[in-house]
Scaffold this active site. Structure first.
Site: not given
Length: 317
Positions: A55-56
């Site tokens: 998700s980064y």
């Protein structure tokens, strides 16, 4: 600098540097060239443990998630050093792969492998536990990834002691892949987020802790002081909230004295204390620039005396 001995990660065969380099800044506050420079400097100093997540950095306008993994993948390809590093990534928060159903875990893993440009993930964490999904389904999917050779070891981040215990019991009962690492929120000004039931369980079950927010959003670098202005909502919510607390003041005073005695930055002392705690294998810390790295890497060589460690423990109680 002298390379510190690697630490064994729980019951796995992974051996890691005592500082894990956080990848949350890659593709966000550090562009590709800055990220490459930081990764080069970290590995040149003996570092081998990279922490990221699928998700980064999906929270950034214009980003869709996976930016950090993509940067790391490009760096691995450019340097040809895949076998020299331990890559940890996480599943459950990517906008396109939310949750921990078996189908999602396996699809998300394949997407991470593609972005990283590798055929295996060394350590695969469930990023945030999803209690609506039975542990049997989660562990079953993770075990399939291990058996397929796509994942070497599994871990859990942001999970309750009860769910962790249930997961470990299921793995043991069925002879399936077992969590070897735990990624809790843990630092000198946030101890109750790990110490207690969760820490005791990790110790009893042989899990290695890899704490995130090791520097409390920058507060434990000593950058923020009562007479300074904390700029930005993220800094105010993170580091700023500790400025006016009694514990924050005591911790800063103790860190200042010990840092001065050793002639090292405050951050080095904060990380060294965390690395010395029971069950902790390697705190996670991020560097946006190469100039920020020495203060982090110094923790691998700093050995606190019993008195210094005890003072920090008492100040942060």
């Amino acid at each position: 600098m002298t390379v510190s001995p690697l630490r064994k990660l729980g019951s796995s065969d992974l051996e890691v540097f005592p500082l894990s380099l956080g990848g949350n800044v890659f593709g966000w506050t550090a562009d590709e060239s800055q990220s490459f420079a930081v990764l080069d400097a970290y590995t040149a100093a003996g570092g081998n443990f990279l922490d990221t997540a699928d998700s980064y950095s999906a929270w950034v306008d214009g980003n869709s998630g996976g930016e950090s993994e993509t940067v790391i993948g490009k760096w691995l390809a450019a340097r040809g050093n895949r076998d020299d590093v331990v890559i940890a990534t996480k599943v459950s928060q990517h906008p396109d792969f939310p949750g921990l159903t078996a189908t999602n875990i396996k699809a998300a893993a394949d997407a991470s492998l593609q972005r990283l440009g590798t055929d295996h993930i060394d350590l695969y964490y469930t990023h945030f536990d999803k209690t609506e999904v039975p542990v049997e389904e989660i562990i079953g999917a993770l075990d399939e990834l291990v058996k397929a050779g796509k994942v070497r070891a599994i871990g859990a981040s942001n999970i309750s002691a009860a769910r962790l215990a249930e997961s470990l019991a299921f793995s043991d009962r069925e002879g399936l892949a077992r969590y070897v690492a735990l990624q809790p929120h843990y630092n000198l000004v946030s101890r109750d987020t790990y110490e207690g039931e969760l820490e005791a369980l990790a110790a009893r079950e042989g899990l290695a802790a890899v704490p995130y927010s090791a520097l409390a959003s920058g507060f434990l670098t000593g950058k923020y002081r009562p007479d300074t202005t904390v700029d930005g909502p993220r800094a105010a919510a993170g580091a700023g909230k500790h400025l006016d607390t009694e514990r924050g003041q005591k911790v800063l005073a103790a860190l200042d004295d010990i840092a001065e005695a050793h002639r090292v930055p405050v951050a080095t002392v904060a990380l060294a204390w965390l690395a010395s705690r029971p069950t902790v294998a390697a705190p996670i810390a991020s560097a946006r620039t190469v100039e920020q790295l020495p203060a982090l890497l110094g923790m691998a060589e700093l050995v606190l005396t019993e008195e210094e460690a005890a003072r920090l423990t008492e100040a942060s109680a």
